[in-house]
Design a protein around this motif. Structure first.
Motif, PDB file in Angstrom:
ATOM      1  N   TYR A 189      40.797  19.620  21.536  1.00 18.99           N
ATOM      2  CA  TYR A 189      41.133  20.435  22.709  1.00 18.99           C
ATOM      3  C   TYR A 189      40.136  21.584  22.859  1.00 18.99           C
ATOM      4  N   ALA A 190      39.898  22.290  21.733  1.00 19.67           N
ATOM      5  CA  ALA A 190      38.987  23.434  21.777  1.00 19.67           C
ATOM      6  C   ALA A 190      37.571  22.976  22.084  1.00 19.67           C
ATOM      7  N   ALA A 191      37.174  21.820  21.523  1.00 19.69           N
ATOM      8  CA  ALA A 191      35.830  21.302  21.764  1.00 19.69           C
ATOM      9  C   ALA A 191      35.633  20.994  23.242  1.00 19.69           C
ATOM     10  N   ASP A 192      36.667  20.450  23.842  1.00 21.39           N
ATOM     11  CA  ASP A 192      36.648  20.128  25.262  1.00 21.39           C
ATOM     12  C   ASP A 192      36.427  21.386  26.098  1.00 21.39           C
ATOM     13  N   LYS A 193      37.101  22.453  25.695  1.00 20.56           N
ATOM     14  CA  LYS A 193      37.016  23.718  26.436  1.00 20.56           C
ATOM     15  C   LYS A 193      35.619  24.333  26.346  1.00 20.56           C
ATOM     16  N   HIS A 194      34.965  24.150  25.210  1.00 19.59           N
ATOM     17  CA  HIS A 194      33.715  24.873  24.975  1.00 19.59           C
ATOM     18  C   HIS A 194      32.512  23.959  24.875  1.00 19.59           C
ATOM     19  N   ASP A 195      32.674  22.705  25.328  1.00 13.37           N
ATOM     20  CA  ASP A 195      31.550  21.793  25.355  1.00 13.37           C
ATOM     21  C   ASP A 195      30.921  21.612  23.973  1.00 13.37           C
ATOM     22  N   LEU A 196      31.777  21.460  22.989  1.00 20.21           N
ATOM     23  CA  LEU A 196      31.305  21.206  21.632  1.00 20.21           C
ATOM     24  C   LEU A 196      31.436  19.721  21.338  1.00 20.21           C
ATOM     25  N   LYS A 197      30.707  19.258  20.341  1.00 21.61           N
ATOM     26  CA  LYS A 197      30.832  17.866  19.942  1.00 21.61           C
ATOM     27  C   LYS A 197      31.504  17.835  18.572  1.00 21.61           C
ATOM     28  N   ILE A 198      32.558  17.016  18.450  1.00 19.67           N
ATOM     29  CA  ILE A 198      33.257  16.909  17.175  1.00 19.67           C
ATOM     30  C   ILE A 198      32.816  15.620  16.478  1.00 19.67           C
ATOM     31  N   VAL A 199      32.351  15.729  15.246  1.00 24.70           N
ATOM     32  CA  VAL A 199      32.035  14.545  14.440  1.00 24.70           C
ATOM     33  C   VAL A 199      33.207  14.319  13.494  1.00 24.70           C
ATOM     34  N   GLU A 200      33.933  13.201  13.720  1.00 24.52           N
ATOM     35  CA  GLU A 200      35.149  12.977  12.940  1.00 24.52           C
ATOM     36  C   GLU A 200      34.861  12.233  11.647  1.00 24.52           C
ATOM     37  N   GLN A 201      35.509  12.639  10.573  1.00 22.94           N
ATOM     38  CA  GLN A 201      35.499  11.883   9.319  1.00 22.94           C
ATOM     39  C   GLN A 201      36.934  11.798   8.833  1.00 22.94           C
ATOM     40  N   LYS A 202      37.500  10.586   8.950  1.00 14.11           N
ATOM     41  CA  LYS A 202      38.908  10.422   8.577  1.00 14.11           C
ATOM     42  C   LYS A 202      38.976   9.908   7.143  1.00 14.11           C
ATOM     43  N   ILE A 203      39.772  10.540   6.304  1.00 16.92           N
ATOM     44  CA  ILE A 203      39.903  10.104   4.907  1.00 16.92           C
ATOM     45  C   ILE A 203      41.379   9.973   4.543  1.00 16.92           C
ATOM     46  N   THR A 204      41.650   9.409   3.398  1.00 19.10           N
ATOM     47  CA  THR A 204      43.026   9.347   2.896  1.00 19.10           C
ATOM     48  C   THR A 204      43.117  10.230   1.651  1.00 19.10           C
ATOM     49  N   PRO A 205      44.332  10.617   1.246  1.00 24.85           N
ATOM     50  CA  PRO A 205      44.467  11.482   0.074  1.00 24.85           C
ATOM     51  C   PRO A 205      43.874  10.864  -1.192  1.00 24.85           C
ATOM     52  N   ALA A 206      43.664   9.529  -1.194  1.00 28.50           N
ATOM     53  CA  ALA A 206      43.105   8.889  -2.384  1.00 28.50           C
ATOM     54  C   ALA A 206      41.596   9.111  -2.501  1.00 28.50           C
ATOM     55  N   ASP A 207      40.956   9.456  -1.379  1.00 24.46           N
ATOM     56  CA  ASP A 207      39.509   9.699  -1.417  1.00 24.46           C
ATOM     57  C   ASP A 207      39.237  11.069  -2.000  1.00 24.46           C
ATOM     58  N   THR A 208      38.425  11.131  -3.050  1.00 26.73           N
ATOM     59  CA  THR A 208      38.120  12.446  -3.606  1.00 26.73           C
ATOM     60  C   THR A 208      36.623  12.727  -3.648  1.00 26.73           C
ATOM     61  N   ASP A 209      35.798  11.734  -3.304  1.00 26.39           N
ATOM     62  CA  ASP A 209      34.358  11.972  -3.277  1.00 26.39           C
ATOM     63  C   ASP A 209      33.909  12.107  -1.830  1.00 26.39           C
ATOM     64  N   MET A 210      33.430  13.287  -1.462  1.00 22.67           N
ATOM     65  CA  MET A 210      33.095  13.564  -0.062  1.00 22.67           C
ATOM     66  C   MET A 210      31.621  13.357   0.253  1.00 22.67           C
ATOM     67  N   THR A 211      30.909  12.675  -0.655  1.00 23.01           N
ATOM     68  CA  THR A 211      29.462  12.511  -0.451  1.00 23.01           C
ATOM     69  C   THR A 211      29.154  11.837   0.889  1.00 23.01           C
ATOM     70  N   GLY A 212      29.907  10.783   1.205  1.00 22.29           N
ATOM     71  CA  GLY A 212      29.677  10.053   2.445  1.00 22.29           C
ATOM     72  C   GLY A 212      29.892  10.933   3.656  1.00 22.29           C
ATOM     73  N   ALA A 213      30.969  11.704   3.638  1.00 22.81           N
ATOM     74  CA  ALA A 213      31.285  12.575   4.773  1.00 22.81           C
ATOM     75  C   ALA A 213      30.188  13.618   4.957  1.00 22.81           C
TER      76      ALA A 213
END
Lengths: 356, 417
Positions: B201-225
């Protein structure tokens, strides 16, 4: 035992089962209902693992198909704040439909289960559980995602298995949802046990056991191995589906977390503790695994040594895990063939002793 | 005839004779002019607590029970609520809906309401019964998906509002400009996806681009993200996951020279993170936006809590979304019960009505802003605290400025889409 007393025993059991909701508090009814759902599904798995010799870790998936299938088929047609829309079928039809759906899912998987054996089948079937979790979380128009979906109460010929509709009071005890569901659960468990036992002793049951013990030998005897394996997987899935419907009714609202990988493990434990292949054993194992944590939690306040919830020290939930783990180890060590084997051996010992 | 025959007949007769073993007495009693119902008598009020003490959130659950005990013990010492002592009935849920439903059945007959329920899926599973029995439910979670709901009380504002304010904070203080790119690392499920609604919503208001990275609680290594964020050239990272992921994210980002601020929702922080190797990286660039007060906040309510906590648990670690949350939740329950008693109606319905009549509850600063429970379709507040990690601050967080909210957050509409 002669015929008359045997009938009397049956009548006695029926009367006791019928009278129990008059006495049991809602916690015990709730626990019993969860156990009943587990019993039905566990019988399905013991037929598959113990009789047909196919290791499956996908049981939680088929239970979920039954549970969500019922919720969808029986759900009200308009989407509301209670969750997504359903088809609005009559509850009995929805129950049959959900069981059939689980059966179809099992049949679709049977080409794989027919080709892969043992631990490999276990791993192959494991994938279904994770696939199921992903679908349950993301197919929000049917499953409601993480918020879950409300389960329409069961009803039969105008009598609702809910808190009202119609209001019912017997011996001053108001009959609510749990009391009414108790009877439905008891009937379904009785049917599941009866059918399961007959299946084990019947011609198809013996054929399946032959397939388990040696596929080539079975084929030589004229048994269509592939067809029997597929049938076993389908029947087992239908049991899981029926158990799922019962579990869904016991919950009132179902969420994906209830049907995860741990549930599959729980089912396997039920079957192993009970003695693979024994219908009665699976039922006993199901009650043990389902009710033990709940009951230990229930008595946490009055058991010695256990800390009150929120206090320091070992709490009831930790203790129940220890007991649960210890019980599995004990059964594996001292009764390789499970509770049913234990009972059988103690009976045969009695017979031997009486002969001496 | 066998002996078995007699045994069965005896059992059956015994059952039949002793019928009506359980009756019902939910009737509205009255004591001292105050109407009472289930969970309330002339001298006690009983609240149900359903924390997770053995599942994945057990450490936080134990911390919550410390906060709850702290509040109610002090309250009872001071005379309780209108002369009634407050008792807690606590049952562990193990973060398992099945256990939670059974635990609820066990306590539901004896409690006036639920002082704390942890977990949205558990709350969802309990809601049909809670609704039917007119109970209030203090929801230990901040997702706006639960709205509108007559029975549920949220402590402060929701994850989506937090995320909107996080973007506002980045634009004000960290040079994020229109057209910029922001990474959002979030959990699958209610918490992360609710926060994502806000950031979109906020990105829409301010013309920002959101890069999404969806993870699950089992993921603990954030190297890929982190690699994905680097490729996209993000100027900042929003974080809607749990502390284990926070440690990995901050550590990996530092080693990969991704030198951008990270702004987390409330559940993304625990003081224990300061004992991990990532502590240095976190102190440099980690911020938290939450309705729960950072513990070095000077407000009277927070200081009172901190003093009481340190006295009762000298070895414990107080935390904003653990012990302080449960303490603040108890403040809400206290206010509703006190009001209900003034209205001479301590039935469940009376307490629920009293809760909705609170329009400006002041928690003394434990929750940002004055809480208005009159509209069940809105969270009681839209204000948030912003804080940064500081090793020597109690709870590891140092507050930045006063609680506030952005114009975007004020105009945000709830309703999922």
């Amino acid at each position: 035992m002669s015929r008359a007393p045997r009938a009397a025993v049956a009548v006695g059991v029926v009367v006791v089962v019928a009278a129990l909701p008059l006495y049991l508090e809602s916690f015990w009814l709730q626990t019993a209902l969860f156990s009943m759902g587990a019993i039905v599904a566990a019988i399905g798995l013991t037929l598959l693992v113990g009789i047909a010799g196919q290791l499956s870790l996908a049981h939680a998936f088929f239970v979920a198909v039954g549970a969500y299938g019922y919720a969808f088929l029986a759900g009200t047609e308009a989407a509301g704040e209670d969750g997504p829309a359903g088809l609005g079928l009559p509850p009995l039809l929805a129950l049959v439909g959900a069981v059939a759906l689980a059966g179809v899912a099992g049949a679709l998987f049977s080409p794989i289960s027919g080709r892969v054996r043992g631990i490999y089948l276990g791993l192959a079937s494991l994938g279904l559980v994770f696939l199921g979790q992903h679908v349950l979380q993301n197919a929000t128009s049917v499953t409601g995602g993480y918020e879950g979906v409300a389960v329409e109460p069961f009803g039969l010929a105008g009598f609702g298995f809910s808190d009202s509709d119609p209001d019912l009071t017997i011996f001053d005890v108001p009959y609510g949802r749990l009391e009414r569901l108790w009877y439905l659960g008891a009937v379904l468990v009785a049917l599941a046990v009866w059918y399961g036992r007959n299946l084990v002793r019947s011609r198809p049951g013996r054929a399946l056991a032959t397939v388990r013990d040696g596929e080539i030998a079975a084929a030589v005897h004229g048994i269509d191995v592939v067809r029997y394996k597929a049938a076993a997987f389908t029947v087992s899935s239908m049991y899981a589906g029926l158990g799922g419907v019962l579990t869904a009714l016991a919950f009132g609202r179902i969420v994906p977390e209830s049907f995860g990988f741990l549930l599959s493990i729980d089912f396997l434990v039920m079957v192993v503790i009970g003695g693979a292949g024994s219908v009665g054993g699976a039922a006993a194992g199901a009650v043990f695994v389902t009710a033990l944590p709940l009951v230990l939690n229930h008595y946490s306040g009055s058991l010695p040594l256990l800390a009150e919830p929120g206090g320091g020290g070992i709490g009831a939930s930790e203790a129940s895990r220890f007991v649960y783990g210890a019980a599995i180890v004990a059964v594996l060590l001292f009764a390789r063939d499970g509770l049913s084997g234990l009972v059988r051996r103690s009976q045969s010992r009695e017979v031997k002793e009486s002969l001496i | 005839m066998s002996r078995r025959w007699y045994a069965i007949t005896t059992v059956v007769l015994a059952l039949a004779v002793g019928a009506c073993g359980k009756g019902s007495d939910d009737g509205g009693d009255s004591s001292g002019g105050v109407k009472t119902g289930p969970g309330t008598t002339a001298d006690t009020i009983t609240l149900g607590y359903l924390p997770d003490l053995s599942g994945v959130f057990a450490p936080n659950g134990k911390s919550m029970m410390e906060g709850a005990k702290l509040y109610w013990d002090a309250k009872n010492e001071a005379g309780g609520i209108c002369g009634r002592k407050v008792e807690l009935k606590t049952q562990d849920t193990g973060y398992d809906p099945q256990k939670a439903v059974a635990a609820y059945q066990q306590i539901s007959g004896d409690v006036v309401g639920l002082g704390l329920v942890l977990g949205s899926s558990i709350t969802s599973a309990l809601l049909p019964s809670v609704k039917q029995e007119d109970m209030f439910l203090n929801f230990a979670g901040w997702t706006s998906d639960i709205l509108p709901n007559e029975n549920v009380a949220i402590a402060g504002t929701t994850y989506d509002i937090e995320a909107i304010n996080a973007i506002d904070f980045l634009m004000r203080e960290h040079g994020l400009k229109a057209g910029g790119t922001v990474g959002h690392l979030y959990f699958e499920g209610d918490y992360g996806e609710n926060a994502l609604q806000g950031s979109k919503y906020a990105a829409d208001k301010h013309d920002l681009k959101i890069v999404e990275q969806k993870i699950t609680p089992a993921d603990t290594d954030m190297t890929g993200a982190v690699a994905a964020f680097r490729r996209a050239g993000v100027k900042a990272i929003l974080f809607s996951a749990a502390p284990p992921q926070a440690a990995s994210l901050a550590g990996v980002a530092t080693s990969q020279k991704l030198d951008v601020p990270i702004v987390a929702n409330g559940p993304g922080w625990t003081p224990q993170l300061l004992t991990t190797p990532a502590a240095g990286a976190l102190a440099k660039r980690y911020y938290v936006v939450s309705s729960m007060a950072p513990l070095n906040d000077e407000s009277e309510g927070v200081q009172k809590f901190l003093a009481a906590y340190e006295q009762a648990y000298p070895k414990g670690t107080p935390s904003s979304n653990g012990s302080l949350y449960a303490y603040a939740g108890a403040q809400i329950a206290d206010a509703a019960l006190t009001k209900a008693c003034e209205n001479k109606d301590l039935t469940r319905k009376g307490v629920l009505d009293a809760l909705h009549s609170l329009t400006a509850l002041d928690t003394g600063g434990t929750i940002a802003g004055k809480l208005d429970f009159s509209d069940p379709s809105q969270p009681p507040s839209r204000l948030v605290y912003t804080a940064r990690v500081r090793k020597d601050a109690p709870g590891g967080l140092a507050v930045i400025g006063e609680p506030g909210t952005s114009d975007d957050a004020e105009s945000y509409q709830f309703g999922g889409s």
